[in-house]
Design an enzyme around this catalytic site. Sequence first.
Site, PDB file in Angstrom:
ATOM      1  N   ASP A   1     -29.456  31.184 -64.949  1.00 13.31           N
ATOM      2  CA  ASP A   1     -28.260  30.925 -64.149  1.00 13.31           C
ATOM      3  C   ASP A   1     -28.544  29.685 -63.319  1.00 13.31           C
ATOM      4  OD1 ASP A   1     -26.226  30.851 -62.243  1.00 13.31           O
ATOM      5  OD2 ASP A   1     -26.947  32.616 -61.157  1.00 13.31           O
TER       6      ASP A   1
ATOM      7  N   GLU B   1     -22.594  28.584 -63.434  1.00 15.96           N
ATOM      8  CA  GLU B   1     -22.811  29.812 -62.662  1.00 15.96           C
ATOM      9  C   GLU B   1     -21.507  30.539 -62.395  1.00 15.96           C
ATOM     10  OE1 GLU B   1     -25.425  31.378 -58.981  1.00 15.96           O
ATOM     11  OE2 GLU B   1     -24.319  29.536 -58.547  1.00 15.96           O
ATOM     12  N   GLU B   2     -20.476  29.808 -62.000  1.00 14.54           N
ATOM     13  CA  GLU B   2     -19.209  30.444 -61.665  1.00 14.54           C
ATOM     14  C   GLU B   2     -18.580  31.120 -62.882  1.00 14.54           C
ATOM     15  OE1 GLU B   2     -19.930  27.297 -58.559  1.00 14.54           O
ATOM     16  OE2 GLU B   2     -20.083  27.407 -60.742  1.00 14.54           O
TER      17      GLU B   2
END
Length: 297
Positions: A82, A100-101
């Site tokens: 991540d 990541e989002e």
Amino acid sequence: IFITLNQKCPQNVAKLCMIMNYFERCRLKMYNASQPLIINRLHNISPYTASKWASITSPLSEFTVDENGSINDAGPESLHADFANRWIGGGVLKRGSVQEEIMFSICTELLTTIHICDMMNDNEAIVITGAEDFSLHKGYSRDLKFIGNAPTSQNVVSRVAMDATRFRGDKDHMRQYSEAVILRELNKAHVAFNHEYPAPGAPVATGNWGCGAFGGHIQLKSMLQWIAASACSRPVTYFTFKDPNCSGMEETTRFLKEKNLTVGRLFEEVRLFAAQIEPQDKPKDELFQHLWATFKD
């Protein structure tokens, strides 16, 4: 996320659809109820010095380049990277919609870490095991789209949040070649990889860590991740996301592997390359060339 729905943020509509899909899946019991969510905060109390990295005699691990897949395709056998913000989750509940989002939107249970985990320090990483994929998506950034349900899976996936250094502007980008920053990134990757999730020696599924909005240079960051993974006896599967800046990576890693280099030897050469950089130089695409010139017969 609700506040920005009316601010021309189509990616937030997609993320909200994924979050709502998670609750609908829970209502319908379309999930793996036997799979717990486990969060481990990892600390490296003694980060390696330059001399320590240079002394490591372990061989370089296998390095596989994948131009077509994504980290999420690597399966439960691999540790999924991540590319985190130091505040885990980054801008997932705001306008953010990069690696990541997106991961936190499709694996919605990852959002719990935002409320549990404080800011990561330079010697920390966070491993999350058991977050299930609930949604499918396509696109990236403003082109992100929710396209439906992910299949219910019995697979238990381990993901590691590792935050890279952020560089702003052309002048600040050169800071990544300082020894202090190189050691910071190496030790961050090392704590992220130096554990037994999902199994000892399991491959790391990674890619262009800190090389988008954070301004990192792909050739440098790929070598630093390879050095750290090799020190942990982990093979690397590197997903390029078809970024043209990854050109030559497969040939270069194969060449270096054939030279039977150690972790310490590759570190020393990356360190030497970085020490020779002048402020006016543009080293973004020159590290691979340097390594070929150094190790050719």
